[in-house]
Structure formats: structure tokens, C-alpha cells
Design a protein around this motif. Structure first.
Motif, PDB file in Angstrom:
ATOM      1  N   ASP A 281       0.770  -0.986  -0.627  1.00  0.00           N
ATOM      2  CA  ASP A 281      -0.218   0.380   0.732  1.00  0.00           C
ATOM      3  C   ASP A 281       0.790   1.294  -0.217  1.00  0.00           C
ATOM      4  N   GLU A 282       0.903   2.042  -1.321  1.00  0.00           N
ATOM      5  CA  GLU A 282       2.342   2.861  -1.165  1.00  0.00           C
ATOM      6  C   GLU A 282       1.776   4.221   0.004  1.00  0.00           C
ATOM      7  N   ASP A 283       0.017   4.096   0.185  1.00  0.00           N
ATOM      8  CA  ASP A 283      -0.303   5.194   0.688  1.00  0.00           C
ATOM      9  C   ASP A 283       0.626   4.961   2.091  1.00  0.00           C
ATOM     10  N   ILE A 284       0.745   3.699   2.788  1.00  0.00           N
ATOM     11  CA  ILE A 284       1.582   3.446   3.954  1.00  0.00           C
ATOM     12  C   ILE A 284       2.696   3.678   4.482  1.00  0.00           C
ATOM     13  N   PHE A 285       3.375   3.924   3.028  1.00  0.00           N
ATOM     14  CA  PHE A 285       4.930   3.805   2.772  1.00  0.00           C
ATOM     15  C   PHE A 285       5.243   5.339   2.273  1.00  0.00           C
ATOM     16  N   ASP A 286       4.324   6.463   1.605  1.00  0.00           N
ATOM     17  CA  ASP A 286       4.839   7.401   0.799  1.00  0.00           C
ATOM     18  C   ASP A 286       4.544   7.948   2.463  1.00  0.00           C
TER      19      ASP A 286
ATOM     20  N   VAL B 204       5.087  -1.638   8.884  1.00  0.00           N
ATOM     21  CA  VAL B 204       5.668  -0.930   7.399  1.00  0.00           C
ATOM     22  C   VAL B 204       6.860  -0.030   8.881  1.00  0.00           C
ATOM     23  N   SER B 205       7.010   0.542   9.337  1.00  0.00           N
ATOM     24  CA  SER B 205       7.762   1.772  10.014  1.00  0.00           C
ATOM     25  C   SER B 205       9.030   0.795  10.479  1.00  0.00           C
ATOM     26  N   GLU B 206       9.004  -0.325  11.086  1.00  0.00           N
ATOM     27  CA  GLU B 206       9.995  -0.959  11.649  1.00  0.00           C
ATOM     28  C   GLU B 206      10.354  -2.060  10.266  1.00  0.00           C
ATOM     29  N   MET B 207      10.092  -2.357   9.900  1.00  0.00           N
ATOM     30  CA  MET B 207      10.813  -2.405   8.083  1.00  0.00           C
ATOM     31  C   MET B 207      11.613  -1.605   7.515  1.00  0.00           C
ATOM     32  N   LEU B 208      11.187  -0.245   7.565  1.00  0.00           N
ATOM     33  CA  LEU B 208      12.266   0.926   7.110  1.00  0.00           C
ATOM     34  C   LEU B 208      13.236   1.354   7.897  1.00  0.00           C
ATOM     35  N   ALA B 209      13.183   1.239   9.060  1.00  0.00           N
ATOM     36  CA  ALA B 209      14.111   1.058  10.102  1.00  0.00           C
ATOM     37  C   ALA B 209      15.486   0.091   9.806  1.00  0.00           C
ATOM     38  N   ALA B 210      14.911  -0.862   9.511  1.00  0.00           N
ATOM     39  CA  ALA B 210      15.924  -2.034   9.747  1.00  0.00           C
ATOM     40  C   ALA B 210      17.245  -2.506   8.198  1.00  0.00           C
TER      41      ALA B 210
ATOM     42  N   THR C  30       9.141 -25.724   1.726  1.00  0.00           N
ATOM     43  CA  THR C  30       8.484 -26.252   0.060  1.00  0.00           C
ATOM     44  C   THR C  30       7.364 -26.396   0.715  1.00  0.00           C
ATOM     45  N   PRO C  31       6.359 -26.435   1.489  1.00  0.00           N
ATOM     46  CA  PRO C  31       4.561 -26.910   1.808  1.00  0.00           C
ATOM     47  C   PRO C  31       4.607 -25.205   1.048  1.00  0.00           C
ATOM     48  N   PHE C  32       5.011 -24.544   0.368  1.00  0.00           N
ATOM     49  CA  PHE C  32       4.501 -23.240   0.100  1.00  0.00           C
ATOM     50  C   PHE C  32       5.308 -22.855  -0.913  1.00  0.00           C
ATOM     51  N   ASN C  33       5.436 -23.632  -1.672  1.00  0.00           N
ATOM     52  CA  ASN C  33       6.353 -23.338  -3.320  1.00  0.00           C
ATOM     53  C   ASN C  33       5.599 -22.944  -4.294  1.00  0.00           C
ATOM     54  N   ALA C  34       4.195 -22.733  -3.712  1.00  0.00           N
ATOM     55  CA  ALA C  34       3.497 -22.430  -5.149  1.00  0.00           C
ATOM     56  C   ALA C  34       3.181 -21.066  -4.156  1.00  0.00           C
ATOM     57  N   GLN C  35       3.357 -20.312  -3.553  1.00  0.00           N
ATOM     58  CA  GLN C  35       2.435 -19.323  -2.576  1.00  0.00           C
ATOM     59  C   GLN C  35       3.788 -18.118  -2.360  1.00  0.00           C
ATOM     60  N   ILE C  36       3.182 -17.145  -1.716  1.00  0.00           N
ATOM     61  CA  ILE C  36       4.385 -15.872  -2.062  1.00  0.00           C
ATOM     62  C   ILE C  36       3.749 -14.956  -0.705  1.00  0.00           C
ATOM     63  N   PRO C  37       4.742 -14.935   0.182  1.00  0.00           N
ATOM     64  CA  PRO C  37       4.125 -13.757   1.392  1.00  0.00           C
ATOM     65  C   PRO C  37       3.672 -12.731   1.504  1.00  0.00           C
ATOM     66  N   ALA C  38       2.718 -12.294   1.783  1.00  0.00           N
ATOM     67  CA  ALA C  38       2.327 -11.033   0.918  1.00  0.00           C
ATOM     68  C   ALA C  38       2.993 -10.488   1.541  1.00  0.00           C
ATOM     69  N   LYS C  39       4.154 -10.547   2.751  1.00  0.00           N
ATOM     70  CA  LYS C  39       4.806  -9.103   2.866  1.00  0.00           C
ATOM     71  C   LYS C  39       6.173  -8.928   2.102  1.00  0.00           C
ATOM     72  N   LEU C  40       5.918  -9.865   0.954  1.00  0.00           N
ATOM     73  CA  LEU C  40       7.936 -10.350   0.272  1.00  0.00           C
ATOM     74  C   LEU C  40       6.870  -8.506   0.223  1.00  0.00           C
ATOM     75  N   TYR C  41       6.167  -8.103  -1.008  1.00  0.00           N
ATOM     76  CA  TYR C  41       6.020  -6.885  -1.717  1.00  0.00           C
ATOM     77  C   TYR C  41       6.093  -5.608  -0.887  1.00  0.00           C
ATOM     78  N   GLU C  42       5.619  -5.859   0.378  1.00  0.00           N
ATOM     79  CA  GLU C  42       6.123  -4.540   1.996  1.00  0.00           C
ATOM     80  C   GLU C  42       7.493  -4.086   1.438  1.00  0.00           C
ATOM     81  N   TYR C  43       8.700  -6.029   1.636  1.00  0.00           N
ATOM     82  CA  TYR C  43       9.729  -5.796   1.564  1.00  0.00           C
ATOM     83  C   TYR C  43      10.252  -5.083   0.376  1.00  0.00           C
TER      84      TYR C  43
END
Length: 419
Positions: free
Chosen positions: A208-213, A303-309, A318-331
């Protein structure tokens, strides 16, 4: 604006146990910019085991939200956590259908949406979408945040049969089946060879760009090798698929070799789920002086903590090979270096590689993790660590994902008008 879409989603504010609320919430916020007015059909908050009322402020004031009758079989129809299996078919919130189907029909009569959209992993959402589609004849877009049928889930045979039936009905009767990863889409194409491949589409998760802006990111990599670095993992960990134990063992190896000390490294495991269990695992590995196990915080604080890291970690086995954590895009949007502890054959590894983030180690190998982690920390300290490209960041915004959904809705509505 005269095009409307009915969004059927169990996960919606104030629900707080799943990051899945962000997908529907973002569509409800941004679809209006692409000539689609959303109507939201969700569940009564009593059905949510965890709530965060502050999230309610994120819902646009001008959209219609109907919260239908719903109970959680475990909490409302059980005793001491035990409940009859029949009250939880296809899931613990099957009672939601009793309120949502008439509520949905009322919304359709009053507002005349052109398309129905429903989202899994609460299978009752697709059941509601199926019934409303069959009654009204409106085109239906079935959104699969996760694949429904997995090798190890559902476990109960009766529930598995019902999941399989709902899944097949959704795939065969919907206008478009949408997935969050290419791996999941290809798996469904293989499993349903008689269905046109064009019926399957991918709309990935996003940020969500608004949060990061509101919280501009600091430059990645300060180039000061003497300062203490902070690595962050934000989200749930568990033994099957996101087990932190091999990582903690790798960290212990680096500590024993003098390559990771409390003066040079701090690791934060934010909101891992089982706080006490994770702390016990950290203590058993002998790295409690390096690792902080932290309680959940609000989305904005996360989100603020991600930006400070200094660096961000993603666990995906492997059990989640067909999935992507939603937070990866925030990363990605945080513009921070990312290390992936995962199965290199999975979708998360593919997306990381496509973004230019090649710091990857197999999640089950402490030796591989230790080697990759040492390289990763060195690159961060020297200011050489890679971050996602600007092209990847732009494409991953939730506003862009809403544009992609609007195109799917346009095609569904046009097809219905021409039929």
C-alpha cells in the motif's frame, strides 16, 4: 460511475488474525479509480477471534459494507475448544452463508452490481459466491489467495471432499479464476486440463503506497562496517514450512565463530505467532542475546519497523512453494536488502530472483544459511547489498493490482453483456 462489483470476503477490518484483509481492503480503496464501485459483503465481527478496530479507519467512507450473520463453530458452537465436525463444513464459519446469501441478494437487488468477486482461503466465501452466481446469473470472479486443495490440507476426509467439490464448482462455473502466484495458476491448469487456460489469471499481492508515503525509507546500506545491524522478520513462523530452528542454528554457528555478536547484530522476529514457543526455540539455540521475539504491532508500525531495519528476512519452505508471503511486496517497497530462507524451487525464490534479490539459502540447511547470512551481513555493512528494482517496486503497488483486477472485471462484465 455506474459499474459496481460485489466483493465477498471474510477477512476484512476489524479482523486481525490474517494479513489477507489487505487484499480486499486495497481493492475496496482503489477500484474506484478504475471506474468500479465496490460493495463489500463480509462477516459480523463476532466471528473474528482477533480484532483490530483501528483498521476500520482504512475503509473508504463512501463504500457500502454489509456484515452478515456469522458464528465461529469453535467459539460459539463448541465446548472448551471442541466442536462437531458437521458444524464446520466446509469450515468453521459455514454459518456465514446463512446470513450472507440473503444479504448478498439484497445488495444485488438494490445496487445492481455487474460482477460478483469472492476470495478464498475461507471456503465459505466461494460457496456464497457460487450460490449468488447461480441465483442471479451474474458473472463471477473467483479469487484464490491460496490453492484450495493441498497435499496435507484439508486433513478430515469429509471436509476434503467438500473442499474439492467447492473448488471444482468455482473453477468450472466462474468467469475468471484469479491466483496470486504463477505457480498456483499453472498447478490449476494442470489439474483442470479441460478448462481453457485463458480462464486463469494472476494478480499478485502488493504493498500500500499510502502507508509508505507517510514514512519515507532511509537509504539502503549505510556503508559503516562498525555499527550494529538489525535484521527483521515480520510475520508468523511455524514448524511446518516456516521453521526458524535451522536459521537459529546457523546464527549460533556464526556466534561461536565470532562473526555475530550482540555488538554487531540484532535480529527481530516480529509477531511469530507462538511467542513463548519461539522464545524457547531461541533460548535452546543459545542466541537469546542476539534475537528479540516481539509481539504484534499495528500495520503502520510494522511498516515503520521494516523501513528502520538494515535487512529483511523471508521464511518460506517447500510446503508453500506455490505461494508468496504478502509481506514480500512490502519488503520490496521498503527498498531494503532481503535474504530468502526458502526452497529455491519455490515461487518466492523465483520472484526474489526476478527482483534481483539473490541472497537465498535453503530453509532447512543451517550450513547454507550460515554461509548466505555471513555474505549478506558483509554486503549490508559495506553498502553493497542489492534491493528490488524500481520497475519491480512500481508494478507491485496495490493500486496497480486494483488496475489489473479492474481489467478482469471489465472483461467479465463485457462478456456477460454480449452473451
Amino acid at each position: 460511475m455506474n459499474k459496481r462489483v460485489l466483493l465477498i470476503a471474510f477477512h476484512f477490518p476489524p479482523q486481525a488474525a490474517s494479513s489477507g484483509i489487505q487484499r480486499t481492503l486495497s481493492f475496496s480503496r482503489y477500484l474506484g479509480g478504475f471506474a468500479w464501485e465496490p460493495l463489500v459483503l463480509s462477516a459480523h465481527p463476532r466471528a473474528y477471534s482477533q480484532q483490530n478496530p483501528s483498521q476500520l479507519a482504512s475503509i473508504p467512507e463512501d463504500i457500502v459494507v454489509r456484515r452478515a450473520f456469522a458464528l465461529d463453530a469453535k467459539h460459539h458452537l463448541g465446548y472448551k475448544g471442541r466442536y462437531l465436525a458437521l458444524t464446520a463444513l466446509p469450515d468453521r464459519w459455514t454459518s456465514w452463508a446463512l446470513g450472507a446469501i440473503p444479504a448478498g441478494l439484497s445488495l444485488i437487488r438494490r445496487y445492481k452490481p455487474e460482477v460478483i468477486w469472492s476470495t478464498f482461503p475461507i471456503s465459505t466465501a466461494h460457496l456464497i459466491g457460487l450460490v449468488l452466481h447461480r441465483i442471479t446469473g451474474l458473472p463471477w470472479v473467483a479469487d484464490f489467495r491460496d490453492p484450495m486443495m493441498q497435499p496435507s490440507y484439508p486433513v478430515i476426509p469429509m471436509q476434503r471432499r467438500m473442499y474439492r467439490w467447492i473448488e471444482r464448482q468455482a473453477v468450472m462455473r466462474c468467469t475468471t479464476a484469479v491466483f496470486t502466484t504463477h505457480g498456483a495458476m499453472e498447478d490449476y491448469r494442470r489439474r483442470f486440463p479441460d478448462v481453457s487456460p485463458a480462464k486463469f489469471r494472476v494478480i499478485e499481492n502488493g504493498y500500500d503506497e499510502d502507508i509508505f508515503d507517510a514514512q519515507p525509507a532511509a537509504p539502503a546500506g549505510a556503508g559503516d562496517a562498525s555499527r550494529r545491524l538489525t535484521l527483521l522478520h515480520s510475520g508468523v513462523l511455524y514448524q511446518d514450512g516456516r521453521d526458524p530452528a535451522p536459521f537459529l542454528q546457523a546464527l549460533a554457528h556464526l556466534k561461536e565463530a565470532g562473526k555475530a555478536t550482540p555488538d554487531t547484530l540484532r535480529v527481530v522476529l516480529r509477531a511469530p505467532g507462538d511467542l513463548d514457543g519461539t522464545r524457547a526455540c531461541v533460548a535452546a539455540a543459545g542466541v537469546a542475546d542476539l534475537v528479540e521475539v516481539a509481539a504484534p504491532v499495528t500495520y503502520r508500525e510494522a511498516v515503520s519497523e521494516m523501513l528502520a531495519a538494515d535487512g529483511l528476512m523471508v521464511f518460506q519452505g517447500t510446503p508453500f512453494n506455490a505461494q508468496i508471503p504478502a509481506k514480500l511486496y512490502e519488503y520490496f517497497r521498503a527498498r531494503k536488502p532481503i535474504i530468502g530462507l526458502l526452497d529455491p524451487a519455490g515461487e518466492t525464490a523465483r520472484v526474489l530472483g526476478k527482483a534481483g534479490c539473490n541472497d537465498i539459502a535453503h530453509i532447512d540447511s543451517p550450513d547454507a544459511i550460515a554461509a548466505a547470512l555471513e555474505r549478506f551481513l558483509t554486503c549490508i555493512a559495506k553498502g553493497r547489498a542489492k534491493v528490488a528494482s524500481e520497475e519491480v517496486i512500481r508494478s507491485a503497488s496495490r493500486r496497480n493490482r486494483a488496475r489489473e483486477l479492474a481489467l478482469v472485471l471489465d472483461a467479465a462484465a463485457q462478456g456477460a453483456r454480449q452473451a
